[in-house]
Scaffold this motif. Structure first.
Motif, PDB file in Angstrom:
ATOM      1  N   GLN A   1       0.835  -1.200   0.000  1.00  0.00           N
ATOM      2  CA  GLN A   1       0.000   0.000   0.000  1.00  0.00           C
ATOM      3  C   GLN A   1       0.870   1.250   0.000  1.00  0.00           C
ATOM      4  O   GLN A   1       0.615   2.205  -0.735  1.00  0.00           O
ATOM      5  CB  GLN A   1      -0.910   0.026   1.231  1.00  0.00           C
ATOM      6  CG  GLN A   1      -2.014  -0.979   1.221  1.00  0.00           C
ATOM      7  CD  GLN A   1      -2.774  -0.978   2.526  1.00  0.00           C
ATOM      8  OE1 GLN A   1      -2.885   0.052   3.187  1.00  0.00           O
ATOM      9  NE2 GLN A   1      -3.299  -2.132   2.914  1.00  0.00           N
ATOM     10  N   LEU A   2       1.916   1.235   0.847  1.00  0.00           N
ATOM     11  CA  LEU A   2       2.812   2.382   0.925  1.00  0.00           C
ATOM     12  C   LEU A   2       3.566   2.575  -0.387  1.00  0.00           C
ATOM     13  O   LEU A   2       3.691   3.692  -0.879  1.00  0.00           O
ATOM     14  CB  LEU A   2       3.792   2.220   2.086  1.00  0.00           C
ATOM     15  CG  LEU A   2       4.736   3.392   2.350  1.00  0.00           C
ATOM     16  CD1 LEU A   2       3.948   4.656   2.656  1.00  0.00           C
ATOM     17  CD2 LEU A   2       5.674   3.070   3.477  1.00  0.00           C
ATOM     18  N   LYS A   3       4.039   1.474  -0.955  1.00  0.00           N
ATOM     19  CA  LYS A   3       4.739   1.562  -2.242  1.00  0.00           C
ATOM     20  C   LYS A   3       3.815   2.115  -3.316  1.00  0.00           C
ATOM     21  O   LYS A   3       4.234   2.930  -4.144  1.00  0.00           O
ATOM     22  CB  LYS A   3       5.253   0.181  -2.662  1.00  0.00           C
ATOM     23  CG  LYS A   3       6.445  -0.297  -1.877  1.00  0.00           C
ATOM     24  CD  LYS A   3       6.866  -1.672  -2.350  1.00  0.00           C
ATOM     25  CE  LYS A   3       8.021  -2.218  -1.540  1.00  0.00           C
ATOM     26  NZ  LYS A   3       8.388  -3.589  -1.959  1.00  0.00           N
ATOM     27  N   ASP A   4       2.570   1.693  -3.321  1.00  0.00           N
ATOM     28  CA  ASP A   4       1.611   2.175  -4.307  1.00  0.00           C
ATOM     29  C   ASP A   4       1.296   3.654  -4.093  1.00  0.00           C
ATOM     30  O   ASP A   4       1.092   4.394  -5.057  1.00  0.00           O
ATOM     31  CB  ASP A   4       0.332   1.331  -4.222  1.00  0.00           C
ATOM     32  CG  ASP A   4      -0.586   1.554  -5.402  1.00  0.00           C
ATOM     33  OD1 ASP A   4      -0.098   1.492  -6.548  1.00  0.00           O
ATOM     34  OD2 ASP A   4      -1.790   1.787  -5.178  1.00  0.00           O
ATOM     35  N   ALA A   5       1.269   4.086  -2.827  1.00  0.00           N
ATOM     36  CA  ALA A   5       0.947   5.479  -2.526  1.00  0.00           C
ATOM     37  C   ALA A   5       2.052   6.436  -2.954  1.00  0.00           C
ATOM     38  O   ALA A   5       1.774   7.556  -3.397  1.00  0.00           O
ATOM     39  CB  ALA A   5       0.669   5.640  -1.036  1.00  0.00           C
ATOM     40  N   VAL A   6       3.307   6.015  -2.828  1.00  0.00           N
ATOM     41  CA  VAL A   6       4.419   6.918  -3.162  1.00  0.00           C
ATOM     42  C   VAL A   6       4.892   6.753  -4.602  1.00  0.00           C
ATOM     43  O   VAL A   6       5.769   7.492  -5.048  1.00  0.00           O
ATOM     44  CB  VAL A   6       5.612   6.742  -2.196  1.00  0.00           C
ATOM     45  CG1 VAL A   6       5.200   7.066  -0.780  1.00  0.00           C
ATOM     46  CG2 VAL A   6       6.219   5.373  -2.297  1.00  0.00           C
ATOM     47  N   LYS A   7       4.308   5.792  -5.312  1.00  0.00           N
ATOM     48  CA  LYS A   7       4.702   5.571  -6.706  1.00  0.00           C
ATOM     49  C   LYS A   7       4.432   6.845  -7.518  1.00  0.00           C
ATOM     50  O   LYS A   7       3.375   7.446  -7.428  1.00  0.00           O
ATOM     51  CB  LYS A   7       3.894   4.406  -7.286  1.00  0.00           C
ATOM     52  CG  LYS A   7       4.220   4.031  -8.682  1.00  0.00           C
ATOM     53  CD  LYS A   7       3.466   2.791  -9.124  1.00  0.00           C
ATOM     54  CE  LYS A   7       1.982   2.953  -8.840  1.00  0.00           C
ATOM     55  NZ  LYS A   7       1.189   1.806  -9.247  1.00  0.00           N
TER      56      LYS A   7
ATOM     57  N   LEU B   1       6.037   9.672  -7.097  1.00  0.00           N
ATOM     58  CA  LEU B   1       6.594  10.843  -6.420  1.00  0.00           C
ATOM     59  C   LEU B   1       8.087  10.951  -6.753  1.00  0.00           C
ATOM     60  O   LEU B   1       8.749   9.933  -6.949  1.00  0.00           O
ATOM     61  CB  LEU B   1       6.415  10.730  -4.905  1.00  0.00           C
ATOM     62  CG  LEU B   1       4.988  10.809  -4.384  1.00  0.00           C
ATOM     63  CD1 LEU B   1       4.972  10.589  -2.873  1.00  0.00           C
ATOM     64  CD2 LEU B   1       4.340  12.136  -4.719  1.00  0.00           C
ATOM     65  N   PRO B   2       8.622  12.150  -6.801  1.00  0.00           N
ATOM     66  CA  PRO B   2      10.055  12.296  -7.093  1.00  0.00           C
ATOM     67  C   PRO B   2      10.903  11.586  -6.045  1.00  0.00           C
ATOM     68  O   PRO B   2      10.664  11.694  -4.847  1.00  0.00           O
ATOM     69  CB  PRO B   2      10.286  13.806  -7.023  1.00  0.00           C
ATOM     70  CG  PRO B   2       8.936  14.423  -7.154  1.00  0.00           C
ATOM     71  CD  PRO B   2       7.942  13.427  -6.657  1.00  0.00           C
ATOM     72  N   GLY B   3      11.888  10.827  -6.490  1.00  0.00           N
ATOM     73  CA  GLY B   3      12.772  10.111  -5.595  1.00  0.00           C
ATOM     74  C   GLY B   3      12.321   8.693  -5.296  1.00  0.00           C
ATOM     75  O   GLY B   3      13.021   7.936  -4.637  1.00  0.00           O
ATOM     76  N   PHE B   4      11.113   8.322  -5.713  1.00  0.00           N
ATOM     77  CA  PHE B   4      10.598   6.975  -5.501  1.00  0.00           C
ATOM     78  C   PHE B   4      10.343   6.342  -6.847  1.00  0.00           C
ATOM     79  O   PHE B   4       9.818   6.971  -7.750  1.00  0.00           O
ATOM     80  CB  PHE B   4       9.301   6.999  -4.699  1.00  0.00           C
ATOM     81  CG  PHE B   4       9.464   7.521  -3.306  1.00  0.00           C
ATOM     82  CD1 PHE B   4       9.898   6.684  -2.290  1.00  0.00           C
ATOM     83  CD2 PHE B   4       9.190   8.844  -3.014  1.00  0.00           C
ATOM     84  CE1 PHE B   4      10.035   7.173  -1.014  1.00  0.00           C
ATOM     85  CE2 PHE B   4       9.345   9.332  -1.735  1.00  0.00           C
ATOM     86  CZ  PHE B   4       9.775   8.496  -0.730  1.00  0.00           C
ATOM     87  N   SER B   5      10.686   5.069  -6.967  1.00  0.00           N
ATOM     88  CA  SER B   5      10.411   4.417  -8.256  1.00  0.00           C
ATOM     89  C   SER B   5       9.460   3.266  -8.094  1.00  0.00           C
ATOM     90  O   SER B   5       9.206   2.792  -7.060  1.00  0.00           O
ATOM     91  CB  SER B   5      11.708   3.911  -8.867  1.00  0.00           C
ATOM     92  OG  SER B   5      12.387   3.071  -7.971  1.00  0.00           O
TER      93      SER B   5
END
Length: 133
Positions: free
Chosen positions: A121-127, A129-133
């Motif tokens: 869920q967290l990975k999907d939420a920050v997908k 965003l700059p700096g996250f892949s």
């Protein structure tokens, strides 16, 4: 404190998988299989043992329920004026507990809706965003 540990468990179960629980889903899906139910019952029995045998409060102690003092010496380390009975620290602990209760509730809710565990869920939420892949 239970909600805090439940949230930690939701994160740990993404990375740690016990070999004798093969085929058991993650998160709430684990309760749909008998092996997961057995594992959950072991956790409940262990917690009950801790509550009834290890973490007991002296019946002669007439202070408030759950007042176990400061077992790790945090109050002394932070030089709190009232020691473990510092009202500011009690309020912070209460606020953290409320936040953890809401967090685990939302995590369970989103897990049922999306089918993703807490880390996914967290990975999907920050997908995206700059700096996250």
């Amino acid at each position: 404190r239970v909600a805090m540990l439940a949230l930690v468990g939701e994160i740990v179960q993404h990375y740690v998988y016990l070999p004798f629980f093969d085929g058991v889903g993650k998160g709430l899906d684990a309760l749909s299989i008998s092996a997961g139910q057995f594992g959950f019952s072991l956790v409940v029995i262990f917690c009950g043992y801790l509550e009834l045998v290890v973490l007991t409060q002296d019946p002669k102690d007439k202070s408030r329920a759950g007042a176990f003092g400061d077992p790790w010496g945090v109050a002394k380390l932070l030089n709190l004026p009232d020691g473990p009975d510092n009202l500011d620290m009690q309020n912070k602990e209460l606020s953290n507990g409320r936040l953890a209760m809401m967090s685990i509730f939302v995590t369970f809710l989103l897990e049922k809706v999306t089918g993703l565990d807490a880390v996914d869920q967290l990975k999907d939420a920050v997908k995206g965003l700059p700096g996250f892949s």
